[in-house]
Design an enzyme around this catalytic site. Sequence first.
Site, PDB file in Angstrom:
ATOM      1  N   GLY A   1      77.982  76.927  83.394  1.00 20.14           N
ATOM      2  CA  GLY A   1      78.217  75.496  83.287  1.00 20.14           C
ATOM      3  C   GLY A   1      79.550  75.153  82.644  1.00 20.14           C
TER       4      GLY A   1
ATOM      5  N   PRO B   1      78.087  79.935  86.641  1.00 19.52           N
ATOM      6  CG  PRO B   1      77.050  81.798  87.603  1.00 19.52           C
ATOM      7  CD  PRO B   1      78.398  81.250  87.255  1.00 19.52           C
TER       8      PRO B   1
ATOM      9  CB  VAL C   1      50.993  31.642  58.657  1.00 23.99           C
ATOM     10  CG1 VAL C   1      49.566  31.831  59.132  1.00 23.99           C
ATOM     11  CG2 VAL C   1      51.845  32.845  59.036  1.00 23.99           C
ATOM     12  CD  GLN C   2      49.562  24.075  59.460  1.00 26.09           C
ATOM     13  OE1 GLN C   2      50.750  23.888  59.618  1.00 26.09           O
ATOM     14  NE2 GLN C   2      48.896  23.557  58.450  1.00 26.09           N
TER      15      GLN C   2
ATOM     16  CE  LYS D   1      77.277  68.257  85.015  1.00 26.90           C
ATOM     17  NZ  LYS D   1      77.185  69.710  85.258  1.00 26.90           N
TER      18      LYS D   1
ATOM     19  N   PRO E   1      49.814   7.641  52.010  1.00 31.03           N
ATOM     20  CG  PRO E   1      49.776   7.400  54.342  1.00 31.03           C
ATOM     21  CD  PRO E   1      49.103   6.907  53.080  1.00 31.03           C
TER      22      PRO E   1
ATOM     23  CG  ASP F   1      55.315  27.188  54.848  1.00 27.40           C
ATOM     24  OD1 ASP F   1      55.891  26.098  54.651  1.00 27.40           O
ATOM     25  OD2 ASP F   1      54.319  27.296  55.574  1.00 27.40           O
TER      26      ASP F   1
ATOM     27  CE  LYS G   1      54.157  21.915  58.453  1.00 27.36           C
ATOM     28  NZ  LYS G   1      53.225  23.029  58.168  1.00 27.36           N
TER      29      LYS G   1
END
Length: 898
Positions: free
Chosen positions: A419, A417, A135-136, A422, A308, A161, A92
Amino acid sequence: MMEWTYFWRLAGDVCRHCLCAPARSFEIPGQPVHHGNHCIWKQDCTTGEGAAEEGGSSDEESVPRFQAWLGCAADGHLVGDRDDSNLYISMKLKAAAEIGINANHIRLPETATEDEVLRRIVAVNENPAVHGLIVQLPLDSINPINTEKVTNAVAPEKDVDGLTSINAGKLSRGDLGDCFIPCTPNGCMELISQTGVSVMGKNAVVIGRSKIVGAPMHDLLLWNHATVTTCHSKTLDLAEQVGRADILVVGAGRAEMVKGEWVKEGAVVIDCGINHIPDSSKASGKRVVGDVQYPSAIERAGYITPVPGGVGPMTVAMLMKNTVESAKRFLQTYTPGKWSIEYTKKKPQEPQPSDAEISCSCQSKPIGELAREVDLFSEEVEPYGRSRAKIRLDALKRMEKQPDGKYVVVTGITSTPLGEGKHTTALGLAQALGAHLNINTFACVQEPSPGSFFGARGIAVGGGYSQIIPLEEVSLQPLGQHELISAASRVVMDTIKAHAHYESKLSEKALFDLLVPLRKGQRSVSPAQLNRLKKLGIEKSDPLTGTEIRCFVQLDIDPDIATDSGSLENEIMAILSLSSSEEEMQQRLAKIVVATNKSGDPVTTEDLNVSGPLAMLLKDALKPVLMQTVEGTPVFLHTSPLADIAQGSPSVLADKLALKMVGSKGFVVTVSGHGADIGLEKFFNIKCRYSGLRPDVVVIVATVRTLKMHGGAPPNLKQLERGCCHLKRQVENAQAFGLPVIVAVNKFSCDTDTELELVCGQARQAGAFDAVQCTNWSEGGAGALALAEAVQRAAKLPGQFRFLYDTQIPAADKLRTVAQKMYGAKDIALSPKSIEKLVLYTKQGFENLPVCIAKTHLSLSNDPMLKGVPTNFMLPITDIKANVGAGFLCCLTESTGC
């Protein structure tokens, strides 16, 4: 662009009688194997052009072309080391290599457990660069592994597969276009089609019922309109069933079980069997045969595959075809570098609910889902409740070669004080860029300090419709960083006391034996102790002379110049914030100066032999924490170094990881503490110097309320105009670093259009790239769209970033530069104590560190009562402390304490 050609079509060029596959040039390149009597096939694997000789035929077809910017990958997992599995995998890999597929074999040892196999499969499932996973089988492990569970763990869209239950189910119900068909049955169908014999209406017999061959083969033939009979080794009238078959597919795994005389005259015979039988004529003593008795069957069959060389190469060819098809499907929905993220746009309510009510009304998505949407792998995510997760540093290593996104830093003017908002503006900007402009965007903010949970600014990070949710988790349920830092500080302080105690009670030899014990006749010397010996000029660890032992064990700490637990905790938090890796954190921890000995030399945590334990203790605290905003945009919440005595900004790691994750077209919005005179200066001169990151845009947050305060009485438009001189000064401060500056005017309900337009106009006159009004507190990301568009435009400008000073100049000159250029001071005034400290630090080699001035955030000067743009004042430096681990000199002014 990379060009791909998939050659699965080549396997269709078969011998017209024996159905061998000599065209599979990747099996034996240039040397086709012939199993019939009169066919020789020539195949050019590069062009796909073929010609037949001596009884063959020439069917020239066009080879499909596939172009993509990424590589196709088929990963094979193998557990153990079986010879047959290795052979299949090598075939493969070779096939993939020859047709341009990048194949990778992941080999696991035979000791692998089921959990280990499943984790590796999940990792491949989540990797967008991999399009096929096989997955073999069998799994050759000494541990019990559920093969069905492992097979079904493969993502169906990567199951090339075709063996998962989902793909098998789709095939069973006839959804052939929406699944991957197992490779051997698919190859068999391809071979049948090459004969020219129509499957429709034919009698087909399948021998075998495995899920790899028999069962899917039955389904394929059935949905191609054949009349199918499935048989097996226990079928009583097997010969009779075979004799009726126009198409016969055999995959029973029994050597030559089907006799030639059973075969119907002219039938198509596909033999999927691989069996070994004794053969003394072979060197191995055995030969390979199929499930069909080939010598006799070839006399009756119209077409037959040899074993084969028949089905085997076709199986590999179909695997390659499925992999390419998987990649094509992936590219149909994939946009490079684009997250598949769903945002939640909130419809603001009138009157606006409290922050807590808004947070409770928002259903945050599970943190694992958010992590997947921003392309984090599950193995990189450590859930910390339903709505938070710590991110492993492996993610940064995985992405280290990816380009960074655009880097935006949000700062402010000198505030009241209460803020300037941000954090609210930064989160609103991130929501505008992400949820409204559909750009990959991360916000990076500091974790709230325990002492500020119930302060005047509220308990949330952000506010209104621009806040991190859930509010109670971000503000009231600590992430563990502060607890770990306190524990680390106690370890150091206790070790100092213990060492002083034993130093006074034990002899030098006894103390040496305690610190460096004998184990099996050898001294157990730690790396930190070896470094201490080297620092003392001792190049050995055993045996040591009496003088060398004395130098090693006697720290001789001067109690008047020793650290305290508060200062130590602050420095450790700064170290966490400035470290880019575990290794860098340990190096910085080892450099922490905890005292000075009576000779004037620094005593470090490494001298105490605790730097290693500190690194182990703080390892978990180094992981950024992933959360989300009201609109579902991702946020990193990490570290909280105090802005008045440290660099005061989110961690380097959070910024670096976010910049990789957003990609080259994305944005990271980070925050610097306090105003541009303090927080932004430290952000650039300390944080950026160590991180190597260079911002693209600066956003300064301002409010009408604060500018009126800087303008003095009486409260009218003139007062606001006078106060804008402070805004101009802060814009100049930001521009000193060579970056485009945008002013975001945080709109309050009491602000008039005239006031807002005045501030925006004054900001542009001061040199700002743009100035926009923001209503993200009440409208979320929609209220920061103008800011987001301005940031996009500014980010396209060429960067000319520069530091304010060179660290090689004397420390007093660095202090003077910051005081004059950022604060507008006339000069600095060093106290005798600070002069003494500078002399000491110069002797100890610390003079080249950046400076960090601890000054009030309520004024450009050191006097919090002075508003606007104070001038002609001296900045008094009362004391200086060397935070060597963090990497800066902390310089105290008269109005602050460290």
